[in-house]
Design a protein around this motif. Sequence first.
Motif, PDB file in Angstrom:
ATOM      1  N   ILE A  50      -6.459   6.504   3.301  1.00 52.56           N
ATOM      2  CA  ILE A  50      -7.299   6.117   4.449  1.00 52.56           C
ATOM      3  C   ILE A  50      -8.723   5.760   4.015  1.00 52.56           C
ATOM      4  O   ILE A  50      -9.231   4.689   4.377  1.00 52.56           O
ATOM      5  CB  ILE A  50      -7.285   7.218   5.537  1.00 52.56           C
ATOM      6  CG1 ILE A  50      -5.877   7.302   6.145  1.00 52.56           C
ATOM      7  CG2 ILE A  50      -8.321   6.932   6.614  1.00 52.56           C
ATOM      8  CD1 ILE A  50      -5.666   8.442   7.101  1.00 52.56           C
ATOM      9  N   PRO A  51      -9.430   6.612   3.214  1.00 54.20           N
ATOM     10  CA  PRO A  51     -10.773   6.194   2.751  1.00 54.20           C
ATOM     11  C   PRO A  51     -10.746   4.901   1.939  1.00 54.20           C
ATOM     12  O   PRO A  51     -11.645   4.060   2.086  1.00 54.20           O
ATOM     13  CB  PRO A  51     -11.232   7.375   1.885  1.00 54.20           C
ATOM     14  CG  PRO A  51     -10.439   8.537   2.348  1.00 54.20           C
ATOM     15  CD  PRO A  51      -9.120   7.986   2.766  1.00 54.20           C
ATOM     16  N   ALA A  52      -9.722   4.729   1.092  1.00 51.35           N
ATOM     17  CA  ALA A  52      -9.648   3.515   0.254  1.00 51.35           C
ATOM     18  C   ALA A  52      -9.487   2.268   1.124  1.00 51.35           C
ATOM     19  O   ALA A  52     -10.142   1.239   0.881  1.00 51.35           O
ATOM     20  CB  ALA A  52      -8.486   3.622  -0.729  1.00 51.35           C
ATOM     21  N   PHE A  84     -12.541   2.436  -4.146  1.00 51.59           N
ATOM     22  CA  PHE A  84     -12.412   3.618  -4.997  1.00 51.59           C
ATOM     23  C   PHE A  84     -13.760   4.118  -5.505  1.00 51.59           C
ATOM     24  O   PHE A  84     -13.821   4.931  -6.421  1.00 51.59           O
ATOM     25  CB  PHE A  84     -11.481   3.301  -6.179  1.00 51.59           C
ATOM     26  CG  PHE A  84     -10.137   2.821  -5.715  1.00 51.59           C
ATOM     27  CD1 PHE A  84      -9.144   3.724  -5.398  1.00 51.59           C
ATOM     28  CD2 PHE A  84      -9.882   1.474  -5.544  1.00 51.59           C
ATOM     29  CE1 PHE A  84      -7.921   3.296  -4.938  1.00 51.59           C
ATOM     30  CE2 PHE A  84      -8.664   1.032  -5.081  1.00 51.59           C
ATOM     31  CZ  PHE A  84      -7.673   1.942  -4.773  1.00 51.59           C
ATOM     32  N   VAL A  85     -14.822   3.622  -4.877  1.00 50.63           N
ATOM     33  CA  VAL A  85     -16.165   4.071  -5.246  1.00 50.63           C
ATOM     34  C   VAL A  85     -16.334   5.527  -4.795  1.00 50.63           C
ATOM     35  O   VAL A  85     -16.246   5.844  -3.613  1.00 50.63           O
ATOM     36  CB  VAL A  85     -17.242   3.182  -4.587  1.00 50.63           C
ATOM     37  CG1 VAL A  85     -18.630   3.733  -4.857  1.00 50.63           C
ATOM     38  CG2 VAL A  85     -17.135   1.750  -5.107  1.00 50.63           C
ATOM     39  N   GLY A  86     -16.538   6.411  -5.767  1.00 51.47           N
ATOM     40  CA  GLY A  86     -16.755   7.820  -5.451  1.00 51.47           C
ATOM     41  C   GLY A  86     -15.493   8.642  -5.289  1.00 51.47           C
ATOM     42  O   GLY A  86     -15.568   9.829  -4.957  1.00 51.47           O
ATOM     43  N   LEU A  87     -14.316   8.027  -5.518  1.00 54.11           N
ATOM     44  CA  LEU A  87     -13.050   8.757  -5.375  1.00 54.11           C
ATOM     45  C   LEU A  87     -12.495   9.107  -6.757  1.00 54.11           C
ATOM     46  O   LEU A  87     -12.472   8.260  -7.650  1.00 54.11           O
ATOM     47  CB  LEU A  87     -12.022   7.928  -4.602  1.00 54.11           C
ATOM     48  CG  LEU A  87     -12.390   7.531  -3.163  1.00 54.11           C
ATOM     49  CD1 LEU A  87     -11.245   6.755  -2.534  1.00 54.11           C
ATOM     50  CD2 LEU A  87     -12.724   8.740  -2.315  1.00 54.11           C
ATOM     51  N   LEU A  95       0.819  -1.211   0.000  1.00 48.32           N
ATOM     52  CA  LEU A  95       0.000   0.000   0.000  1.00 48.32           C
ATOM     53  C   LEU A  95       0.854   1.263   0.000  1.00 48.32           C
ATOM     54  O   LEU A  95       0.455   2.294  -0.518  1.00 48.32           O
ATOM     55  CB  LEU A  95      -0.927   0.005   1.220  1.00 48.32           C
ATOM     56  CG  LEU A  95      -2.003  -1.085   1.231  1.00 48.32           C
ATOM     57  CD1 LEU A  95      -2.673  -1.152   2.582  1.00 48.32           C
ATOM     58  CD2 LEU A  95      -3.019  -0.848   0.132  1.00 48.32           C
ATOM     59  N   ASN A  96       2.034   1.195   0.617  1.00 51.68           N
ATOM     60  CA  ASN A  96       2.907   2.368   0.681  1.00 51.68           C
ATOM     61  C   ASN A  96       4.344   1.877   0.705  1.00 51.68           C
ATOM     62  O   ASN A  96       4.948   1.719   1.760  1.00 51.68           O
ATOM     63  CB  ASN A  96       2.579   3.204   1.925  1.00 51.68           C
ATOM     64  CG  ASN A  96       3.282   4.547   1.899  1.00 51.68           C
ATOM     65  OD1 ASN A  96       3.798   4.974   0.869  1.00 51.68           O
ATOM     66  ND2 ASN A  96       3.313   5.212   3.039  1.00 51.68           N
TER      67      ASN A  96
END
Length: 935
Positions: free
Chosen positions: A830-832, A821-824, A86-87
């Motif tokens: 963090i939201p993902a 990723f819905v709506g991004l 992720l990072n």
Amino acid sequence: GMISNWTKIPAPLFSKVVIVLIDALRDDFVFGSKGKQFMPYTTQVVEKGTSYSFVAEAKPPTVTMPRIKALMTGSIPGFIDVVVNLNSPALLDDNLIWQAKAAGKRIIFYGDDTWVKLFPKHFVEYDGTTSFFVSDFTEVDDNVTRHLDRVLEREDWDILILHYLGLDHIGHISGPNSPLVGPKLREMDNILKKIHISLLSKEEASLPSLLVVCGDHGMSETGSHGGSSEGEVHTPLLFISSAFEKRSGPLTQPERVQQTDLASTLAVGLGLPISRNSVGNLILPVVAGKTMREQLRFVHLNGFQLSRLLQENTPAYEKDPGYEHFKIAEKSHGNWIKLYLEGNNSEILLNLGKKLLKQYLEALKTLSSSLSKQVAQYDMYSMMVGTAIIMEVLLLLLLSVPKALSKRAEFEVPLSPPLFSLLFYLMCLMLFAVHVIVCTSAESLCYFCSMSWLTAVGVMMLISALMCGILSAIVKIFENSRLPLKNPVVSSSSWSEIDVLILAGTIGHVLSLGASSFIEEEHQTWYFLINTLCLVLCQEICRNNFLLKECDLQHSTNVKQNYDSLGETSECKNIDIPAAGSSNLDKATSSSEFMEGSYKWISLATPWVILICCRLLRSLNQTGVQWAHRPDFGHWLTSSEHKPELSFLAAVSLLMIFFLVQRRCSLVSKIAMALGLLGVYSYRAAVGNVIFPWQHGGKDISKGITEARFVYVFVLGIVFTGTKDLLKSQVISADSSMKSTGLWEVYSGLVLLAALLFRPHNLPVLVFCLLIQTMMTKYIWRPLKFDAAQITIMHYWFGQAFFYFQGNSNGIATVDVSAGFVGLESYVEIPAIFLTAFATYAGPFLWAIHLLCYLSSEVSRNSAAVGHGCFCYALVRSIPVAVYVVLVTGLRYHLFIWSVFSPKLLYEGVHVFITAAICLLFTAMDQNHFHRAQD
């Protein structure tokens, strides 16, 4: 021949190297029917051109960052790289990119920004694109291709790396059979054609160029990756260069190689040292055009590097078969060189060279196999510290069972008294001494030793305090056991069939975690348990409705509830019926009403209806490993020709969700829920999953960002309304009805969020989840008066079953990344992560929240019910996790440790975090907890 070339690196074989990495490129996309249809130029080069084709096998976990590591270092990354993916931090291991930079090679990179994070300051020019925004499969590739014409005209580079992400994103969104795959493969074919023609036109007379085409991993039949299925681990590997001989004769099946072999092969091709930790073998056909002496030199270099790595990792390396074979081949190589320097150029020398080459390749293969098994270095000290804390917490939970399930639901860990005991300080001193000895004598890097001393001291004190707390709890239990029993009712309680099933099911599930096949097919365990539970519930309903007298009815349902019914005098009285405001006449009346009419027949039919629902859900998504490839109803629905059927099912499912959820919501929340569900359908229509009835022609597919955000507004609105009611009930007035409404509205908001994140074909899972919860509440839990502990474990079991009904498994490949990723519009970490975790664990999470709603809304229950539920949920989750940690530590050298046991451990870890959040919510809602705190 006069001066030894032992210490010199051979000269490079290629002047320029272009690496085209197409993310999620499966081998059948190039070598199968799709390749012939959509990649004609590549197919022509493979069949008749100057190329060598291979199928490269990737090791799990098949996610991007570990695979890039494998390609560039030749080593096998650890499983923790799934999380680090992720990072990605900078890669510190010796690798091809670092060696190329050190040798003065100029490297240009365009594509997935994971490379930029892994190799910072290594590229003379780069342009990174975000790899996690899976809704984008056009711009993400256009941002790479737009640089291509300009770079191919220039001469100021030696290595060009292109990483295309579009195909991977298409897989995540709609799978390998999507109509979008063909055009994307055609686009890749045109790019490869452009690069190949450009390289041929600019080749120097001295050294040719090399074009490498590969994939980092493949994709499963659902379009995901991370596991070890054939579609995920097999990727094409093409070497295209004018240095190779033109292919002739019939096309044969591509040879199988390891993905780690690329690092060694490219190192030799570029005249660089082979990476220190590489376990790969040189792919010999790439250097087959060179003289026999040069070929032997190349394989000897590879063998020397592998044998040195074996010496560093294995004390008894001299006894290793691969090392022995290499030394024999090395000795024969010396004899061959003597014959060669004597000027013997006969056919015999050439045949001897071929035989020697075969010896070397066998030695390389054996060395590589040995290293692949031994390369995993475990930080045992850190693992033992973590395991000790986990087992101590589990033991404390088990020792606290009698008090935690008592009427007052007390669960207190006695940590303060041990802090002043001599035993605590003695244990601390002993652990500090062990820590110093281990950290000063450890040869390899230890995570726990690398922590600051203050943190290490805190951990040691925690371990000591927990151990003293355990000993204190054991002493109290022994002291209490010597005292005469105040309440003989408790000791005379017997176990019901439900209790026996819960105990046997929990123990059976925990024991099954020691077998790889049971982990792969864990869904079968949970399906079996809930089916058995339904049959036992049917028996219980029959007994209570038809076989027992009225008085026995209430007495026999759950003897465990005697903990909370000690003050009651009548043997017919149940703990869930309050003493105040209820008379024997009222109970008799309500009982007779229950016995009469159709209610008892509906109650009897309920377990069978639930069984039918579960059977339908099983056919929706095939999961696990053994039968995951078999077609299911979900695959049929998601195929492009069945879009009308999917649209109808989605619309009906959303209507059902509304009717099942709205019954306990306020008017405002009902309107918000209706508009939110309409927004869910609009979102799925915008992204092309479903169609509106009036839609006839093809509609432009968008990312649906506006529609998704429209739904998020209603989700937040409903959750905020529920939270406001909860705060009022907790702070201003202890109103149980307001608290119940607030909890249900929070639950409704989460259901709406799940409806948005679920794929359209999975919406029936949500419908059946709500339907089963409604039926069990009305016809099973309330009439039969099960206690909080039993209802908690039933919720937990159904939550686990619904985790698999969603199509999840214990493999990384079934995680639906697109939900994050819905709506991004772009990747926001963090939201993902939150959205992906919620979509994955929606089943267990929704059942846990429903449990809280149910226990809080039942006014007839005693005030300790929520406390009992919280404790039981924590305990039933802790037992398998703690045992599994011990099992997986013992099985760390198992053949399937990376492909089966490690992914399961990752799932369990995330589930523990979710359980902790759920238990915090339970504690916050436990009114009895506040009363005890005030007392």
